[in-house]
Design a protein around this motif. Structure first.
Motif, PDB file in Angstrom:
ATOM      1  N   ASP B  58      35.806  14.364  84.353  1.00 40.39           N
ATOM      2  CA  ASP B  58      35.380  13.212  85.147  1.00 40.39           C
ATOM      3  C   ASP B  58      36.569  12.329  85.512  1.00 40.39           C
ATOM      4  O   ASP B  58      37.487  12.148  84.707  1.00 40.39           O
ATOM      5  N   LEU B  59      36.507  11.783  86.687  1.00 36.92           N
ATOM      6  CA  LEU B  59      37.478  10.840  87.245  1.00 36.92           C
ATOM      7  C   LEU B  59      38.755  11.524  87.713  1.00 36.92           C
ATOM      8  O   LEU B  59      39.404  11.038  88.628  1.00 36.92           O
ATOM      9  N   TRP B  60      39.142  12.674  87.102  1.00 35.52           N
ATOM     10  CA  TRP B  60      40.352  13.362  87.552  1.00 35.52           C
ATOM     11  C   TRP B  60      40.122  14.004  88.920  1.00 35.52           C
ATOM     12  O   TRP B  60      41.049  14.480  89.554  1.00 35.52           O
ATOM     13  N   ASP B  61      38.859  14.037  89.354  1.00 35.35           N
ATOM     14  CA  ASP B  61      38.575  14.432  90.723  1.00 35.35           C
ATOM     15  C   ASP B  61      37.875  13.279  91.461  1.00 35.35           C
ATOM     16  O   ASP B  61      37.259  13.470  92.505  1.00 35.35           O
ATOM     17  N   GLY B  62      37.941  12.095  90.860  1.00 34.72           N
ATOM     18  CA  GLY B  62      37.370  10.909  91.487  1.00 34.72           C
ATOM     19  C   GLY B  62      35.869  10.763  91.304  1.00 34.72           C
ATOM     20  O   GLY B  62      35.253   9.903  91.934  1.00 34.72           O
ATOM     21  N   TYR B 104      23.093  35.794  76.897  1.00 36.65           N
ATOM     22  CA  TYR B 104      23.320  36.026  78.326  1.00 36.65           C
ATOM     23  C   TYR B 104      24.060  37.349  78.516  1.00 36.65           C
ATOM     24  O   TYR B 104      24.762  37.817  77.613  1.00 36.65           O
ATOM     25  N   ARG B 105      23.918  37.908  79.711  1.00 33.73           N
ATOM     26  CA  ARG B 105      24.584  39.178  80.012  1.00 33.73           C
ATOM     27  C   ARG B 105      25.738  38.990  80.998  1.00 33.73           C
ATOM     28  O   ARG B 105      26.669  39.774  81.011  1.00 33.73           O
ATOM     29  N   ARG B 106      25.632  37.970  81.850  1.00 28.58           N
ATOM     30  CA  ARG B 106      26.676  37.800  82.863  1.00 28.58           C
ATOM     31  C   ARG B 106      26.838  36.311  83.159  1.00 28.58           C
ATOM     32  O   ARG B 106      25.847  35.629  83.444  1.00 28.58           O
ATOM     33  N   VAL B 107      28.056  35.818  83.079  1.00 30.92           N
ATOM     34  CA  VAL B 107      28.318  34.376  83.207  1.00 30.92           C
ATOM     35  C   VAL B 107      29.396  34.139  84.268  1.00 30.92           C
ATOM     36  O   VAL B 107      30.416  34.837  84.301  1.00 30.92           O
ATOM     37  N   LEU B 108      29.149  33.168  85.127  1.00 28.10           N
ATOM     38  CA  LEU B 108      30.142  32.730  86.112  1.00 28.10           C
ATOM     39  C   LEU B 108      30.885  31.522  85.536  1.00 28.10           C
ATOM     40  O   LEU B 108      30.248  30.564  85.091  1.00 28.10           O
ATOM     41  N   VAL B 109      32.198  31.601  85.538  1.00 33.04           N
ATOM     42  CA  VAL B 109      33.025  30.501  85.036  1.00 33.04           C
ATOM     43  C   VAL B 109      33.810  29.923  86.214  1.00 33.04           C
ATOM     44  O   VAL B 109      34.484  30.669  86.932  1.00 33.04           O
ATOM     45  N   VAL B 110      33.699  28.622  86.410  1.00 35.66           N
ATOM     46  CA  VAL B 110      34.337  27.992  87.571  1.00 35.66           C
ATOM     47  C   VAL B 110      35.091  26.736  87.115  1.00 35.66           C
ATOM     48  O   VAL B 110      34.529  25.907  86.394  1.00 35.66           O
ATOM     49  N   ALA B 111      36.332  26.615  87.527  1.00 36.07           N
ATOM     50  CA  ALA B 111      37.108  25.403  87.220  1.00 36.07           C
ATOM     51  C   ALA B 111      37.617  24.794  88.520  1.00 36.07           C
ATOM     52  O   ALA B 111      38.001  25.525  89.433  1.00 36.07           O
ATOM     53  N   HIS B 112      37.567  23.482  88.595  1.00 36.80           N
ATOM     54  CA  HIS B 112      38.155  22.849  89.771  1.00 36.80           C
ATOM     55  C   HIS B 112      38.946  21.605  89.372  1.00 36.80           C
ATOM     56  O   HIS B 112      38.697  20.997  88.326  1.00 36.80           O
ATOM     57  N   GLY B 113      39.902  21.266  90.218  1.00 33.99           N
ATOM     58  CA  GLY B 113      40.657  20.027  90.052  1.00 33.99           C
ATOM     59  C   GLY B 113      40.965  19.479  91.430  1.00 33.99           C
ATOM     60  O   GLY B 113      41.219  20.248  92.361  1.00 33.99           O
ATOM     61  N   LYS B 114      40.896  18.186  91.581  1.00 36.58           N
ATOM     62  CA  LYS B 114      41.242  17.600  92.891  1.00 36.58           C
ATOM     63  C   LYS B 114      41.925  16.261  92.625  1.00 36.58           C
ATOM     64  O   LYS B 114      41.351  15.195  92.837  1.00 36.58           O
ATOM     65  N   CYS B 115      43.160  16.368  92.135  1.00 37.21           N
ATOM     66  CA  CYS B 115      43.834  15.136  91.730  1.00 37.21           C
ATOM     67  C   CYS B 115      44.276  14.315  92.930  1.00 37.21           C
ATOM     68  O   CYS B 115      44.693  13.168  92.766  1.00 37.21           O
ATOM     69  N   SER B 116      44.145  14.869  94.146  1.00 39.09           N
ATOM     70  CA  SER B 116      44.456  14.056  95.327  1.00 39.09           C
ATOM     71  C   SER B 116      43.438  12.929  95.485  1.00 39.09           C
ATOM     72  O   SER B 116      43.661  11.998  96.248  1.00 39.09           O
ATOM     73  N   ALA B 181      56.367  19.951  87.510  1.00 39.33           N
ATOM     74  CA  ALA B 181      55.654  20.767  88.491  1.00 39.33           C
ATOM     75  C   ALA B 181      54.593  19.916  89.172  1.00 39.33           C
ATOM     76  O   ALA B 181      53.793  19.271  88.489  1.00 39.33           O
ATOM     77  N   PRO B 182      54.582  19.901  90.491  1.00 42.77           N
ATOM     78  CA  PRO B 182      53.530  19.125  91.174  1.00 42.77           C
ATOM     79  C   PRO B 182      52.172  19.762  90.953  1.00 42.77           C
ATOM     80  O   PRO B 182      52.059  20.986  90.832  1.00 42.77           O
ATOM     81  N   GLN B 183      51.159  18.928  90.889  1.00 42.81           N
ATOM     82  CA  GLN B 183      49.800  19.436  90.724  1.00 42.81           C
ATOM     83  C   GLN B 183      49.087  19.404  92.068  1.00 42.81           C
ATOM     84  O   GLN B 183      49.391  18.569  92.918  1.00 42.81           O
ATOM     85  N   GLY B 184      48.154  20.307  92.263  1.00 40.10           N
ATOM     86  CA  GLY B 184      47.470  20.386  93.541  1.00 40.10           C
ATOM     87  C   GLY B 184      45.971  20.308  93.399  1.00 40.10           C
ATOM     88  O   GLY B 184      45.450  19.982  92.333  1.00 40.10           O
ATOM     89  N   ASP B 185      45.301  20.592  94.487  1.00 39.70           N
ATOM     90  CA  ASP B 185      43.842  20.671  94.498  1.00 39.70           C
ATOM     91  C   ASP B 185      43.464  22.148  94.528  1.00 39.70           C
ATOM     92  O   ASP B 185      44.136  22.943  95.181  1.00 39.70           O
ATOM     93  N   GLY B 186      42.386  22.483  93.886  1.00 37.47           N
ATOM     94  CA  GLY B 186      41.976  23.881  93.963  1.00 37.47           C
ATOM     95  C   GLY B 186      40.841  24.216  93.038  1.00 37.47           C
ATOM     96  O   GLY B 186      40.374  23.377  92.258  1.00 37.47           O
ATOM     97  N   ALA B 187      40.381  25.446  93.166  1.00 39.65           N
ATOM     98  CA  ALA B 187      39.288  25.925  92.330  1.00 39.65           C
ATOM     99  C   ALA B 187      39.490  27.402  92.026  1.00 39.65           C
ATOM    100  O   ALA B 187      40.062  28.134  92.830  1.00 39.65           O
ATOM    101  N   CYS B 188      39.023  27.807  90.867  1.00 41.01           N
ATOM    102  CA  CYS B 188      39.106  29.205  90.448  1.00 41.01           C
ATOM    103  C   CYS B 188      37.750  29.625  89.898  1.00 41.01           C
ATOM    104  O   CYS B 188      37.049  28.814  89.273  1.00 41.01           O
ATOM    105  N   ALA B 189      37.399  30.880  90.102  1.00 38.50           N
ATOM    106  CA  ALA B 189      36.125  31.388  89.593  1.00 38.50           C
ATOM    107  C   ALA B 189      36.319  32.776  89.008  1.00 38.50           C
ATOM    108  O   ALA B 189      37.089  33.582  89.545  1.00 38.50           O
ATOM    109  N   VAL B 190      35.632  33.033  87.923  1.00 40.56           N
ATOM    110  CA  VAL B 190      35.709  34.329  87.250  1.00 40.56           C
ATOM    111  C   VAL B 190      34.303  34.700  86.791  1.00 40.56           C
ATOM    112  O   VAL B 190      33.576  33.851  86.262  1.00 40.56           O
TER     113      VAL B 190
END
Lengths: 385, 338
Positions: B58-62, B104-116, B181-190
């Motif tokens: 929370d808050l790290w993406d506003g 569970y048999r199958r799980v979607l894992v999603v991470a996002h960051g939007k420090c802008s 290292a500069p940080q960016g915005d983005g998302a990853c899913a597995v």
């Protein structure tokens, strides 16, 4: 489930408006120490920790990085779960699942909030900036919208809702941990309390509390040490769309809670929840919603919740006591609130609920509620699965 | 029971599957692109997913309750979802435990960051304890500077001045110019599932190190050491340093490379800096979003394992908190030749 797991210890702080005598880490430590004492374990016996809490509601960012050590987390596997109001029940489910995975024999779940040091209203307003933020009205206005619709459709009266508030505060008078307690409260007193947002009055609403709660979960050989473990039988979670405008007849349908409960009942073989469940600890932030929950959980038919509360069946000593601890209406440290629901259900199964102990509890239901309509449901029992 | 990686997807600077820039996307759009790429990669429909684990703070993406913003994008409407407030690799580990529990048999894992959309310096200051460290106005940047100085001092004591300069030159050649290292915005899913696959998760571990910087020896990383030990024990590795072919590190400073490599037991200061440049140590220098970085490293490892001709074992590391207070490690085995 890979292996059965159970809650073997619980601990809570005194919940109240403000705890200036302790900082957040000390608050966490109070609950953890009480839970370990209850389970007759030491910090060294804990394999992993799940923390639950909502940022900004207590005025911190990533507070678990500071408070984790006060839970005994230094050098241990620690992660934090946060899902709004359901944080506590989500954290409990996470802890139960982690123990059930077989990787840990003991998992400690700790939830806390120190609202007196944060700004919950500000936190709740930081929603979608394009559509939601300008109408973000916090919990009261948000609930008032849905409750108005529920009342109009089902004819629930303010007196019936007030009966929920009366039951809660009288039960809380028996609970040494509760924040808001009033043994002498009456329906008239609730109806005379200030109107916050039609039809919700001050005494219809939950408080904001400082407090913490911890659970000790055990699996494998560890659980055999305990005479009355509260066995984890099933859980289900449903999240829903993020905009309040997307929820058609939210409290009337309450599709998340209804669907999650049906999944849990199916898993544990419950056909008549009102008859088969011995006690329920429901996450009811407002008096009116407890009535909506009765219907979604199948405790009564649609539109019959008002009559159910009038019958006295959900009081201590009734056929299905609901929130003998006083519930959310009597203590609400948000990150801990769901953990408290689970702890109170487990205490009933442990036979340790003291003055509000329900006789002969074998099966207990717990719910969590958060955001606009997210629901968790857990089922605990005295019988090993 | 084994856990395998079924699909990967991302929306990140410099490694995007689509031409849009993450900063131009809303959080739901960013996450949706990563999730769509992931389910496409797995050749699955969303209906095949049992549960979702998200990672964001929370808050790290506003935003408050930052998974509210992504509920629909991750397909969590009327589905089980939980959020780990920490690095995405922790979310993957929790997802793996959900599978191992048999729930569970199958799980979607999603991470996002939007420090802008966030004031990262202010937030990182608020993440320090309010009694001693916040009042010193410590931030993540200052913690990283202290850590870098501590590691550099060790290196200079063990290496010649030329070696230390060589190390920094080599890092600069890879884009790590001795700066943050500069940080960016983005998302990853597995997507992970129970059972064997091309790439399996053979072990994992995580750990919380001391919060007070003065309680830690910043030139060492005991948290990563313990997390790696747990992962290797779970994977049954007798000689991890020999058996692990590649390491995927989450770095904010150049000096974290020797620090992490030593803590994970894959390198020692006695080996000198050249051994860190032998191709076994993989890093993505710039633009990783906070809390999605660990999952990005895992995706990079999975891509390499899929393309490897033979079987191989990779270590993936993620972290968050001041100077890497919270550490997570995953071990991936690829059977090669997808």
């Amino acid at each position: 489930m890979a292996r059965p797991v159970a809650i073997v210890g619980t601990g809570q702080t005194r919940h109240c408006k403000a705890r200036p005598d302790v900082h957040q880490g000390e608050l966490v430590n109070e609950a953890v120490t009480a839970a370990l004492l209850d389970a007759d374990l030491g910090f060294e016996d804990i394999d992993a920790i799940v923390l639950t809490n909502m940022e900004l509601f207590e005025g911190r960012a990533l507070p678990e990085l500071w408070c984790g050590e006060f839970a005994g987390g230094l050098g241990k596997p620690v992660m934090k779960v946060a899902t709004g109001g359901t944080s506590g029940t989500s954290g409990a489910i996470a802890g139960l699942i982690q123990a059930a995975s077989g990787l840990f024999d003991t998992v400690l779940v700790v939830g806390w909030e120190k609202h007196s040091e944060g700004s919950t209203q500000t936190g709740m307003s930081l929603t979608d900036p394009a559509w939601d933020r300008h109408i973000a009205s916090g919990a009261i206005g948000n609930f008032a919208l849905s409750i108005s619709q529920y009342v109009a459709r089902h004819g629930v009266t303010p007196e019936q809702a007030a009966l929920v508030a009366v039951k809660a505060r009288r039960n809380a008078a028996l609970n040494p941990h509760a924040h808001v307690k009033d043994a002498g409260i009456t329906v008239e007193k609730v109806l005379a309390s200030p109107m916050l947002a039609e039809p919700v009055r001050l005494l219809d609403m939950c408080p904001q509390s400082d407090g913490a709660c911890a659970l000790v979960i055990a699996g494998g050989d560890m659980v055999r040490r305990y005479r009355h473990p509260a066995w984890f039988r099933a859980s289900a979670t449903r999240h829903d769309q993020p905009y309040i405008g997307d929820h058609d007849q939210r409290l009337i349908k309450m599709r998340t809670l209804r669907s999650a409960a049906q999944e849990v009942y199916r898993k544990v073989g419950v056909q008549n929840p009102f008859k088969e469940i011995d006690v329920a600890e429901l996450y009811e932030p407002v008096s009116y919603v407890e009535l909506a929950w009765y219907e979604a959980l199948g405790f009564c038919a649609q539109g019959q919740a008002g009559r159910l509360i009038e019958s006295g069946a959900t009081q201590i000593g009734g056929e299905l006591p609901v929130n003998p601890s006083g519930g959310v209406l009597c203590a609400n440290p948000v990150g801990a609130t769901g953990v408290i629901r689970v702890a109170e259900a487990a205490k009933q199964l442990h036979g340790k609920a003291g003055a509000y102990q329900v006789e002969g509890v074998r099966q207990a239901l717990v719910t969590g509620y958060g955001v606009y309509a997210w629901s968790d449901v857990l089922f605990l029992s005295a019988a090993q699965p | 029971m084994t856990v395998s990686i079924k699909g990967i997807g991302w929306q990140l600077p410099d490694m995007q599957p689509s031409p849009e820039k993450p900063a131009d996307r809303s959080i739901p759009a960013l996450v949706h692109q990563a999730v769509k790429a992931c389910v496409d990669d797995a050749r699955l429909a969303m209906s095949a997913i049992d549960a979702v684990v998200t990672a964001s703070v929370d808050l790290w993406d506003g935003k408050t309750a930052s998974n509210i913003a992504v509920t629909e994008a991750v397909g969590a409407t009327m589905r089980a979802e939980t959020r780990i407030a920490g690095d995405g690799l922790l979310a993957l580990i929790h997802g793996a435990m959900m599978l191992l529990s048999g729930h569970y048999r199958r799980v979607l894992v999603v991470a996002h960051g939007k420090c802008s959309e966030a004031d990262v310096d202010a937030l990182s200051n608020w993440s320090f304890d309010p009694v001693y460290q916040q009042t010193l106005h410590l931030t993540d940047t200052q913690a990283l500077a202290l850590q870098s100085q501590a590691v550099a001092a060790r290196a200079e004591a063990r290496w010649s001045a030329e070696h230390a300069a060589d190390f920094l030159r080599a890092m600069a050649a890879g884009g790590a110019e001795g700066k943050l290292a500069p940080q960016g915005d983005g998302a990853c899913a597995v997507i992970i599932e129970a059972g064997d696959g091309d790439v399996t998760l053979t072990g994992f571990g995580y750990d919380l190190d001391a919060h007070y910087l003065g309680d830690r020896c910043l030139s060492r990383c005991e948290g990563l050491q313990r997390a790696t030990r747990r992962a290797c024990r779970m994977a049954g590795l007798a000689k991890p340093q020999r058996e692990i072919a590649r390491h995927y590190w989450s770095l904010r400073t150049a000096w974290q490379l020797p620090l992490w490599a030593e803590a994970a037991g894959s390198w020692t200061f006695a080996e000198g800096p050249a051994a860190l440049q032998d191709g076994r140590h993989r890093l993505q220098w710039a633009g990783l979003p906070p809390f999605a970085a660990g999952l990005q490293r895992l995706i990079a490892a999975v891509k390499d394992l899929r393309e490897s001709p033979g079987s191989a074992l990779s270590l993936v590391q993620g972290c968050h908190g001041a100077a890497g207070q919270a550490q997570a490690v995953c071990l991936l085995h690829g059977r090669g030749g997808r």
